[in-house]
Design a protein around this motif. Structure first.
Motif, short mmCIF file in Angstrom:
data_model
loop_
_atom_site.label_atom_id
_atom_site.label_comp_id
_atom_site.label_asym_id
_atom_site.label_seq_id
_atom_site.Cartn_x
_atom_site.Cartn_y
_atom_site.Cartn_z
N THR A 77 85.50 -32.28 10.32
CA THR A 77 85.10 -33.55 9.71
C THR A 77 83.99 -33.33 8.68
O THR A 77 84.01 -33.91 7.59
CB THR A 77 84.62 -34.53 10.79
OG1 THR A 77 85.65 -34.67 11.76
CG2 THR A 77 84.28 -35.87 10.21
N LEU A 78 83.06 -32.48 9.03
CA LEU A 78 81.97 -32.17 8.12
C LEU A 78 82.49 -31.49 6.85
O LEU A 78 82.07 -31.82 5.73
CB LEU A 78 80.95 -31.27 8.82
CG LEU A 78 79.67 -30.98 8.07
CD1 LEU A 78 78.89 -32.26 7.82
CD2 LEU A 78 78.83 -30.00 8.86
N ARG B 65 74.26 -38.18 16.50
CA ARG B 65 75.71 -38.06 16.53
C ARG B 65 76.12 -36.79 15.82
O ARG B 65 75.82 -36.61 14.64
CB ARG B 65 76.32 -39.28 15.84
CG ARG B 65 77.74 -39.51 16.23
CD ARG B 65 78.25 -40.76 15.60
NE ARG B 65 79.43 -40.38 14.85
CZ ARG B 65 80.04 -41.12 13.95
NH1 ARG B 65 79.55 -42.28 13.67
NH2 ARG B 65 81.09 -40.71 13.34
N ARG C 86 84.23 -34.05 4.62
CA ARG C 86 83.26 -34.89 3.91
C ARG C 86 82.60 -34.14 2.76
O ARG C 86 82.37 -34.70 1.69
CB ARG C 86 82.21 -35.41 4.88
CG ARG C 86 82.74 -36.48 5.79
CD ARG C 86 81.65 -37.09 6.61
NE ARG C 86 82.17 -38.12 7.50
CZ ARG C 86 81.42 -38.85 8.28
NH1 ARG C 86 80.12 -38.68 8.30
NH2 ARG C 86 81.97 -39.75 9.06
N LEU D 10 78.86 -34.23 14.23
CA LEU D 10 80.19 -34.24 13.64
C LEU D 10 80.90 -32.92 13.93
O LEU D 10 80.27 -31.87 14.02
CB LEU D 10 80.10 -34.43 12.13
CG LEU D 10 79.52 -35.76 11.65
CD1 LEU D 10 79.38 -35.75 10.14
CD2 LEU D 10 80.40 -36.90 12.08
#
Length: 75
Positions: free
Chosen positions: A24-25, A18, A28, A20
């Motif tokens: 989004t990475l 999956r 995070r 990212l």
């Protein structure tokens, strides 16, 4: 008795990776850095309390210098 191990004749599905999105990475990573910084602050505070360091003594608790209380000179 049923075996839970896959038989050699059964096809095993390949594992999908999956990916990212970069945003989004990044969120995070930044969130992880904030959490780690908070843990570092809490850890140092706990270590200071265990070692008996006075937490109230600091730059904010010092008396203001005499230069701040001098009367303004006329120009």
């Amino acid at each position: 008795m049923k075996s839970y191990l896959p038989q050699s004749s059964e096809a095993v599905a390949p594992i999908k990776m999956r990916r990212l999105k970069p945003a989004t990475l990044a969120r995070r990573c930044v969130g992880s850095l904030i959490v780690m910084a908070g843990l570092a602050i809490v850890t140092t505070d706990l270590l200071a309390l265990l070692n008996g360091v006075d937490m109230t003594a600091g730059p904010a608790a010092t008396t203001p210098s005499a230069a701040l209380h001098q009367a303004p000179t006329a120009r």
